[in-house]
Structure formats: C-alpha cells, structure tokens
Design an enzyme around this catalytic site. Sequence first.
Site, short mmCIF file in Angstrom:
data_model
loop_
_atom_site.label_atom_id
_atom_site.label_comp_id
_atom_site.label_asym_id
_atom_site.label_seq_id
_atom_site.Cartn_x
_atom_site.Cartn_y
_atom_site.Cartn_z
N GLY A 199 29.86 90.63 40.20
CA GLY A 199 30.69 90.07 39.14
C GLY A 199 32.12 89.98 39.60
O GLY A 199 32.43 90.19 40.76
N GLY A 200 32.97 89.70 38.63
CA GLY A 200 34.37 89.58 38.98
C GLY A 200 34.95 90.90 39.46
O GLY A 200 35.83 90.94 40.31
N MET A 201 34.41 91.96 38.91
CA MET A 201 34.97 93.28 39.25
C MET A 201 34.52 93.74 40.62
O MET A 201 35.18 94.55 41.27
CB MET A 201 34.49 94.31 38.23
CG MET A 201 35.53 94.65 37.21
SD MET A 201 35.38 96.33 36.65
CE MET A 201 33.88 96.23 35.73
N GLY A 202 33.37 93.28 41.06
CA GLY A 202 32.85 93.77 42.32
C GLY A 202 31.34 93.73 42.27
O GLY A 202 30.75 93.02 41.48
N GLN A 203 30.74 94.54 43.08
CA GLN A 203 29.29 94.50 43.15
C GLN A 203 28.70 95.67 42.38
O GLN A 203 29.32 96.73 42.27
CB GLN A 203 28.83 94.61 44.60
CG GLN A 203 29.23 93.44 45.45
CD GLN A 203 28.75 93.61 46.88
OE1 GLN A 203 28.53 94.74 47.33
NE2 GLN A 203 28.58 92.52 47.58
N VAL A 204 27.48 95.47 41.91
CA VAL A 204 26.73 96.57 41.30
C VAL A 204 25.48 96.78 42.14
O VAL A 204 24.71 95.87 42.36
CB VAL A 204 26.32 96.26 39.85
CG1 VAL A 204 25.57 97.45 39.28
CG2 VAL A 204 27.54 95.96 39.02
N ASP A 229 34.28 96.48 25.03
CA ASP A 229 33.57 95.31 25.54
C ASP A 229 32.12 95.35 25.07
O ASP A 229 31.20 95.13 25.85
CB ASP A 229 33.64 95.29 27.07
CG ASP A 229 33.26 93.94 27.66
OD1 ASP A 229 33.02 93.86 28.87
OD2 ASP A 229 33.18 92.96 26.89
N LYS A 240 28.98 100.91 40.86
CA LYS A 240 29.85 99.75 40.80
C LYS A 240 30.89 99.91 41.89
O LYS A 240 31.69 100.82 41.85
CB LYS A 240 30.57 99.72 39.45
CG LYS A 240 29.80 99.04 38.39
CD LYS A 240 30.74 98.55 37.30
CE LYS A 240 30.08 97.41 36.59
NZ LYS A 240 30.59 97.09 35.34
#
Lengths: 928, 200
Positions: free
Chosen positions: A105-110, A219, A127
């Site tokens: 995602g935008g935040m990084g990988q999971v 969220d 994450k």
Amino acid sequence: MNSGLQASDWQQLSALFDELAELSAAVRAQWLAVLQPPELAARLSRMLASLPEEVDDDATVLVDVPGYNTRLVAALSEPTLSATTPPQPGDRLGSWCLAELLGEGGMGQVWRAERADGLYQGEAAIKLLRGDRASPGLAARFARERALLGRLTHPGIARMLDAGEQDGRAYLVLEYVPGRTLSEHVRTHELGLVERVKLLLEVARAVEHAHAQLIVHRDLKPGNVMVDEQGKTKLLDFGIAGLLDDSGHQADHQLTQITGRRLTPAYAAPEQITGEAVGVASDIYSLGVMLYELASGELPFGKRGLSRTALEHAVLHGQAQRITRSSRGTRTTGSVDEGGNEAGPGRPPDAERAAGDLEAVAAKALRKNPAERYATVGAFIDDLEHWLTQRPVSVRAEDWRHRVRLWLRRNAALAAGATLVFAALSAGLAVSLWQRREAQAAARQSEAVTRFLTELLSSANPDKHGGHIPNVLELLNKSRAELPTRFADDPVTHARVLEVMGETYADMNRFDIAIPLADQLVALTRQLWGDDAPATLRALRLRLRLDTSLSSPLGVIARGEPLLAALERRHAELSDRLELRYQLIVAYAQAGRVDDAERMRAETWPLVLQLFPATSFDAQYFNTYVYHLRLAQGRLEDAEKLMLDLRPAIANPPANRIRFALQLRRHLWNAQARLGRPEATVEAAQQIVADCEALLGPGNLSSQRMRADLARQLGERGQWSAAVAVHEALATSLSSADHPTLRLPLDAAALLARVNAGQTQGAAAEVQRLTEALRPSPVLTGPTWVEATGNVVRAALALQRPDLAGMALAPLQDNEAQPWLQRHAALQSLISQWQGELARQRGAAMASIEPLRKRVAFFDGLPQPEPLPRWAAQLDLALSLRLAGQPVDQALARADELRPKWLESHPLDRLRREVESPSKPGVWDGQF
Amino acid sequence: MTPSAQQPAITELLAGTSRGDAASLQQLYAVLYPEIKRVARVRLAQSGPNGRVAGLDTTALVHEGFLRMADQQGLQGETRGQFFAYVGRVLRSVVIDHLRTEHRDKRGGDAILVTLSAASDVAAVQSQAVDMIGLDQALERMRALDNGLYELIEMIGFAGLSIAEVATLRGLSTRSINRELLKARALLQELLGDPPNSVY
C-alpha cells in the site's frame, strides 16, 4: 567419478591412523606399503603426512582460517534488512521471519511472518513502513505509542505485538488474522440484517474497549475489519493512523504526506475531512456509515465509485437517504471503486426490517455535528442491542451502573455513618449523574429500572424518613425491602435491579447485604432463563466476585465449578474461562485440596499458552497462582523461586501492571519472610504498604493484607509489641463503612498480639465477644474463619482461660458442620496443636502429647516446610513431654536441629532453656 | 527472551540433536542463530574501531559472550561442547549468508584459504584454496563421519576456543586434545581435497 570417504572407510581409517601415528616414520612406511585397498592406503598416507615430524605433545595445534575473522566482521556489520534492499522472504526482523508478501500500500508492504526462533507456532502480519517515508521522529513515536497500543488486548482487536526500527526501517508487528473482510464475509454468506448487526456490534464493542483506553481508531471501515474462520470479527490497523499523526489534529493532507495514502473519504467523518479535531465521535460516525451500508448495501453519502472530491463533498453536505427507501439494489456487486476498495456488503434480503429504530440509530451516528451524535460507543451499542432484542436491555455498566456505583462510593465515604448530602442527591444527582442524554437513553432502554431508581433517589425527602435526612444505605435498605412486592409481576426488572443493587453494595464492601441479594439474583435468573443463560452466568460471576473479595475459597469452589462447566459448554471466551480457572487454582489450594489445585494448574497452563506467548507478562503472571499452590503443598522454596523468577517481568511495570507488580512483591515478601531471608524486612513490607496506598488509595484491601501479613510475621518471631503497632495502624486505615463481620479476623489477630504483648486489660471480654461473633456465615467462612477462630483460641490460652479457649475451639471440632475442614491437612494440624495446648493447660499433659506430635508430623511430611512454625511446634511438643515427666533430650535435640540458623533471638529460646532446667517451666500456651 | 523461558528449549534441543533428531536440529539452529548473531554484534560494537579494522577476535567473543550464554543455559560437558560447536557453525553461516547477499557465494568465487597450521616450528600445511561453501560442505561431511573431530574443528577454528578450554570441557588433557586435533586436521584436509562433485 571418485567416491568420497564413506563412513565405513572412516572407521577403518581412523583406527589405522591412531595406530600408525604412534610409530616411527620408517615403520609407518612399511605398513602403508602393504595396506589394502590402495585407495585407503593413499588416504592414510596423506593423512599421516600431515602430522608433524616430531610430535611435541606440548605444542599447540592451531587451526587458522585466514580471512574468516575479517569476513565475520563484515558480515556482522551489515544490517540484515537494509533500508534500500527490498525485503525478501526469509529476511529476519527481530524474532520474526518474513514469509509471504500479502500486499503493498501507500504506507509500505504488509508481510505474513512466522516466528524465527521456533519457540512457539506463531504468525504475524508485519507492516514494513517504507524507508523513504519514515520521518526522523517516527521511531521515537513508535516507542511511545507501542506501549499504549500494546495494551489493547481485546479478542475483537488484532493486537499490535511489537513495533520497532531495524536498520533504518520502521516496522509494526501485528496479529495475523486470516479470513475475509467484513463486506466480503457478509456478501459471501448472504447474511441477513440481524446477523449483520450482530457483527457490527462485535466491532463496536472492540472500539468501545479501545476508547476506554483513550485510543481512537480514526480509520474504521469494512476493509479494516477481518472476520476469521470462526466468524469472529477483528479490527485491524487500530490507532495506526493515530501513531503516524504529528499533532493532535489530523488533517487529511497531513496524512497524505506521511502515509502517502489518504483516508477513505467514504467512511471518514466530516471533521476528519476538514481537518478539525478528531475524537471518539469520529469513530462513532464511521460505525454509523458501516451500519448504514450493512443495512442497505449502499453508502449513506455519495456512491462507491465517485471521485474523491465528489465523495468528500457528499460527506460534508449530503443528506442520507432512508435505508428502506433506497432501491439501488443493483449496485452492489462487482466493481471495485477508484480507491481500490472492494465492493460493498450487498443489500440484505430483509432490509425493510431496518425501518424505524435501526435507521434512527444510524442517523444519529451520522450527524454532521459531532456533538449531536452518540456521545459514547456504549450508547450506540445499547441502542443496537435494544433493536436486536426488541425489549428493554439492562444498561451497560460503563454508562450507567458504573456511574451510580462511582457516585455512591464517593458519597458513602462522605457519609461515614452520618448524613448524606441530599441536596446533592435530589438536585445535583439528577443533573450531574444523569445527563439529559443518558437519562433519555436509560429511560428508553430500561424504563422500569430508571423509574424505580429515580423514585428511590428522589424519595430522600426527610418527611418520608421520620424527619431526618437518610443516607444512601438507608434508602437502599428501605427500597430493598420493597423489591419482591414491587416487582412481583416483573421478574425481569426485578433481576436487573437486584444486579445493580448487588454490585452497588459490593462496591461499598457491604458484603453482608450484597451476598443475599446476589443469591436471590442467581435463583431468579436461573428460574427465568435457565442455568446457562447469559444473565444467570453474570449473576453467578457477581456472586463469585463476592467470594473472591472475601477470600472465601469454599464459595469460589462451590460456585466456580458449575460456572466453569457452564462457560465451557457455551464455548465462552478463553480469557473469561481462564480468569475463573485462576481463581479455582487458588481456591483449591487455600481449601487444602492440593491435588485438585495441581490438576487445575496442569490443565490451565496449556490454555494460557494458547492465548499468550510464553514470554509475555500474562503468561508469566500465571506463576502467581502456582505460588499459592506451592504454598499449600508446603513447597516454600519453590514458591519463593516462582516469585523471584517473575521479578524481571515486574521490574519496570507499565501503568496498568503496577497493581500486579505490587501483588508479586507482597507474595515474594511473604515467602522470603517465612524463609528468613534478609530482604524481607519490616521496612520492605512498609514500603509495599505505602506503594499500595499510593496506587489504590488509603485503606485498600491490598495494603490491609500486607499489613496483616507483616503483623503475622512479627508475631511468629515473637515480636508481639511490634505486631500490635502494625495492627493499630491497620485498624486506623480501615474504612468504618466496612461491615463489622469483615473486621473480625483482623480483630482476632490484633487481640492475640495484644495479649502476647502483655496488654491483657479487657482481653477476656474481647475473647468472649469474638467467640460469639465468629459463627460461620456467608461472609466469613473457610480458612479465613478457621484462622480467626484459632487466634481467639490462642489468645484465650495465653490469658490462661481454658474455659474460654474450649468454647472458642468447639466450632472447629464440629466435623459435621465443616466437612471441607476434614480434608485440609494444614488446618487440621493447627487444630490439633491448639487441642494439645488446651489439654495441657487443663492439666492433661500426657494427653496433649499425641495432638502435638500430629502437628510436628505434619511439617515432617512437607517437602519444604516453613522453618519457624516447625521449630515452634517441636518446642511445643517438648514442653508437653517435660510436663508429662517424659524424657525430653531427643525432642530438644531435634528442636535445636530445626531452629532456623537465620533467627536471631526469639522468646521461645527461653522456653527451651526452661524445658531443660529442673524448675517447672512457665506457661507458654498461645505463643507457638 | 528471559533465560528461564529459553532454558528448556536449548538443552532439550541439544539432547534431541545428539539423538540425531532432525527437527531438533532445525529448531536449535533457529533458536541460536539470532541470539548468537546478536551477541557477536554486541561484542563487535564493544570492541570499538580497532575491532572492525583488525578483524573480530573470536576468542574474545567466546570468553565474554558465549561463555555467559553457556553458563546461563547451565550447559555442561557434552552439551557444552555441542553448544560451542554450534556457535562456530552459526558464525560461519553468518559469513556465508553475508557472502550470499553480496552475491559472492558462487562456487569458485572469492576463494578462502584454510590453513591448518601447527606451532611455529612446524611447517604449515596448506590446503587447497577452497571457497567458504566448499569448506562448509567439507565440514558437513566431517560431521557425519566423526562428530567428535568435527566439533573440535568448529570450536577451535570457528568459535575461537583454546585447546585448554576444550580440554576442560571434554575432561581430557591438552595432550589428548592436541592429538585429536591433528587427526581432525588430517581428516578435514582429506575432505577438502575430495573433488567437489564427489558422491557421498
């Protein structure tokens, strides 16, 4: 192809090597020449060639691998997971090992990750925050927030297990939840409206829990709710948005900067979009959106698939359609919208049932103005439950009962036997305690109860009470009498009122009243709803709670066993069952049923490990229950060790653990005091008392117990005056609102101390008073009662009043009345000792020997007996032998063996001298 | 991880490995790997700039880091020896992993010399140049053939123990250890010399 050295070859080779190595080179050569097969000889020859010419046994053989060291340095200096190289399966982060990439995602990988250390089977979702996104202060914020989020242990929330930074990369380790997202699950299983609402309720309860810990999700959306294989919901990403926020405010654009991904506007509250302050109301809003969507298949504002701007506009300015009117049933499957979010849950087949109440609930949560929404998630939950059950529901503790209890507790302290401030009650209470909103909510949900209690509190009119202002207790007492008649036709409300009152009285420590109420409640709920109904189980737990507060193991066992069976039948939450099991372990141990306690311990530990990692605080805290078991088994050193092992875990406890840390310190002090360790000083005990009072308020149960423990220890060491001082401090700290019966054990212990310290004035009368008062009752049973009675017996003996001592002892010898006592080896041995001393005081020294031997034998049978009482028991026996004219040398020698080395001086040393001297020994009864 | 939580794992696993239990082996490795690496890193950090330049003094590592670990686990005698052999093996694999990430693990790349030397007045016997992988494989074979000798090489060559320490550990004289080591050296040399594609 050559074949390499085989194992069988090696055996031969090895033996030959050893032999030939001893020989001189010349002889060796001869042998090598004739050795078969030739390949073997060749190998052997090469190997022997490596030996030094002269075998100097003192030389040191070196194995040098040049370059190894430098390479090792290089290898160790490299970060495992660098911020620049992409993560690979198998990379290690802390104790986790990345397994497969779940998403990006935008935040990084999971990633899905597994434990790298094999200590237990575990999976997690990790994450990995993108290196370039990590701001400098991120790691510091992580550390601060990690402690906060780590406290979120709730079955409905995917826990954050760990967070940190490694080699420039920040990561979060979260509980891995396999399953489907909420919308997917609902759609796939084609759930009806009721099922959907039940799922949302689970989510709401998790959110409520977090709010209670002051954590806001920010969220909430179906994509963040996983439903596992058992159909349980788990909330993801909790507080993550909060973690990444710089300020208390959260603006959408800021979040964009930090995370590279905006909030989904579809579920975001208006104030989140405009960047104003965000709080619990925002979460409530999101829950409202989810409710609306679940009920209708559609978003309340805008549609899935609209552009971001259009969606935002709709949220800020749009009006929601009535659920039942919306007929856009076709737009429910298939397409994934622009934000990459999945399609919705689809319209339920029975959507029309949402008309009226459910719509109204959603509408209230969806108000644009946060102040107009539900003030708490609890209220939202109440309304949903109301809708689900179609009848008045008991109001949730956090909202209402809790407040009543708190208020009553505060004011009971003020009352302290005097009058209560009824201006506050009638005027202030109605306003401050029940804000209009809550009053309305309460009224809507539970009119009968509300009416009853409103009347109750407004009945504080002095005219109705013979001209004086009644206090809360009087009010409650009066209305309590009315309950059966008042609610004769409404048993359901009756039950609820009983519950409220039972809890209220329990909070005021008026267990004498709470217990009969709780008993009534259990009977009533059983009758109304059966043994396994939630209400009945709640009632049983209330009753059990009272038992625990009173240290009444018999009650805990009697109620806990069927309760546990019921919980297991209903497959209740493991954490609930565990709680009960812990209590049973301790209760069995205290009731002398060590085998049952051991069995329960062995059954429970694997269950603990199911829920908690072996190294976690919760798992380690299990040892406190085992501690009680070890004490009961007479394994004192093992008990001490358990507490010592726990010390690192409690070295720097987080705020929510301080209470437990104090418990551990108390137990450790107890174990160490009994073992005579130098650390168990009076100062240490007083420090624990002080820390308890600082944390829990003066006169709390924990510091009471610590003081009582200290006094007991001082008594055992013969420092009776010091014990008296501690008892006096204890008495002063007690709240006078406590019921007199609860004070009896403390009074008995204090009496014994006083008598042995020489303060005998009025003691005989006190003995009689206590003998009379110490009849077994629901409030005072079991080992606590026995110990208290025993103290009275000893006090009477010390006063040289065998008549009074006999009267006090009688109930302990009534086998029929106390069947459990027969199985309690430790208490039986004590009773035996008291019987012996009594017989001796009555002049029957010979007859006293056998019972005193029993006490000695009891200690002999323990693996790690308590040293001091054991020695004392031996001296007790020696005294009787002496008075009966029997030889005492053996007994005295044994006593000397048993005398603890660490003991400085003790009054019983004088007894020992007296037993040996020709003149008749003095009276020592009651001091052992 | 607290020592008490670790304790059953390691000693049990060591027992399992000595029985030849493959699962124990795997688990043991997994348990020790991060821990040993961590200890090694800490030591490296503590050794300051000199340490990095001069190359890690594995002997010092043993003394401070792993000795403590072994004591914490209550390892004695045979298991203590096994433990140190593992330390050597792990450290070696740390190097290999590192070479791998730098893509220097190809056969034939960056050869490393394994010098099995004796005291200064004895001529050194140099093996064929062999890369780390080759060495690793040879040692693996050695372990299958003669575990005792294998452990010796691991302990002394890669875990940095001294002869005296190994002697104490095994309850033997330094003389005996010396002789064993000579034999081990000879065997290793043989195995290194065997062609890489040998069938075993």
